[in-house]
Design a protein around this motif. Structure first.
Motif, PDB file in Angstrom:
ATOM      1  N   VAL A  40       5.387  21.562   0.649  1.00 20.68           N
ATOM      2  CA  VAL A  40       5.229  20.126   0.460  1.00 20.68           C
ATOM      3  C   VAL A  40       3.778  19.856   0.079  1.00 20.68           C
ATOM      4  CG1 VAL A  40       5.354  17.849   1.540  1.00 20.68           C
ATOM      5  CG2 VAL A  40       7.013  19.612   2.165  1.00 20.68           C
ATOM      6  N   ASP A  41       3.565  19.355  -1.139  1.00 16.86           N
ATOM      7  CA  ASP A  41       2.219  19.011  -1.623  1.00 16.86           C
ATOM      8  C   ASP A  41       1.204  20.137  -1.411  1.00 16.86           C
ATOM      9  OD1 ASP A  41       3.202  16.549  -2.397  1.00 16.86           O
ATOM     10  OD2 ASP A  41       2.445  15.501  -0.630  1.00 16.86           O
ATOM     11  N   SER A  43       1.184  22.475   0.864  1.00 12.22           N
ATOM     12  CA  SER A  43       1.236  23.053   2.211  1.00 12.22           C
ATOM     13  C   SER A  43       2.528  23.847   2.341  1.00 12.22           C
ATOM     14  CB  SER A  43       1.206  21.959   3.283  1.00 12.22           C
ATOM     15  OG  SER A  43      -0.014  21.261   3.272  1.00 12.22           O
ATOM     16  N   ARG A  73       3.207  15.819   5.908  1.00 10.86           N
ATOM     17  CA  ARG A  73       3.824  16.902   5.127  1.00 10.86           C
ATOM     18  C   ARG A  73       4.812  17.693   5.981  1.00 10.86           C
ATOM     19  NH1 ARG A  73      -1.800  19.024   2.630  1.00 10.86           N
ATOM     20  NH2 ARG A  73      -2.347  17.076   1.579  1.00 10.86           N
ATOM     21  N   ARG A  76       8.019  15.807   6.298  1.00  6.39           N
ATOM     22  CA  ARG A  76       8.824  15.917   5.080  1.00  6.39           C
ATOM     23  C   ARG A  76       9.504  17.281   4.982  1.00  6.39           C
ATOM     24  NH1 ARG A  76       4.391  14.042   1.019  1.00  6.39           N
ATOM     25  NH2 ARG A  76       5.712  15.104  -0.490  1.00  6.39           N
TER      26      ARG A  76
END
Length: 103
Positions: A40-41, A43, A73, A76
Motif C-alpha cells: 500500500v503506497d 509500504s 496504510r 488499508r
C-alpha cells in the motif's frame, strides 16, 4: 584468554542472526496463520487475519517517524486481506493490530 577473544565475533554474529530472525515473526495470536503480502503506497505488509482481528507487519525498510501514515496504510492492507471494514488500529510503525467489522 586468547581463545575467549576469538569467540567474541562468533557470539556477536550469532546474537545478531537470532535477533534478525525474530523480526518477521507474528505475535502470539497470529502465529501459524496464513500470511498475505500486501503493498500500500510503497509500504509492504505481511497481513494475518484471526477472527475479528488482523495484524499488519511492515516488512520493508522505510523512514517512518510517526505511526499515523503507517497506521492508515496498515488499515488499508487489512481491508484488502480480510474484505472487512477496519474500525480501530493500534500499534507502532512496525506492527499494527486492527479490529475488524465483517458484518
Amino acid at each position: 584468554m586468547l581463545t575467549d577473544i576469538r569467540l567474541l565475533p562468533v557470539l556477536i554474529c550469532t546474537l545478531v542472526m537470532l535477533f534478525a530472525a525474530g523480526c518477521n515473526m507474528p505475535s502470539a495470536g497470529f502465529s501459524g496463520l496464513p500470511v498475505q503480502q500486501i503493498i500500500v503506497d510503497g509500504s509492504v505488509f505481511d497481513v494475518r487475519v484471526n477472527g475479528a482481528q488482523a495484524e499488519a507487519m511492515r516488512i520493508n525498510m522505510e523512514y517512518a517517524p510517526r505511526f499515523g501514515p503507517i497506521r492508515d496504510r496498515a488499515a488499508r492492507a487489512m481491508v484488502q486481506a480480510s474484505g472487512c471494514k477496519v474500525t480501530h488500529v493500534v500499534g507502532d510503525q512496525a506492527v499494527a493490530i486492527g479490529k475488524l467489522d465483517c458484518g
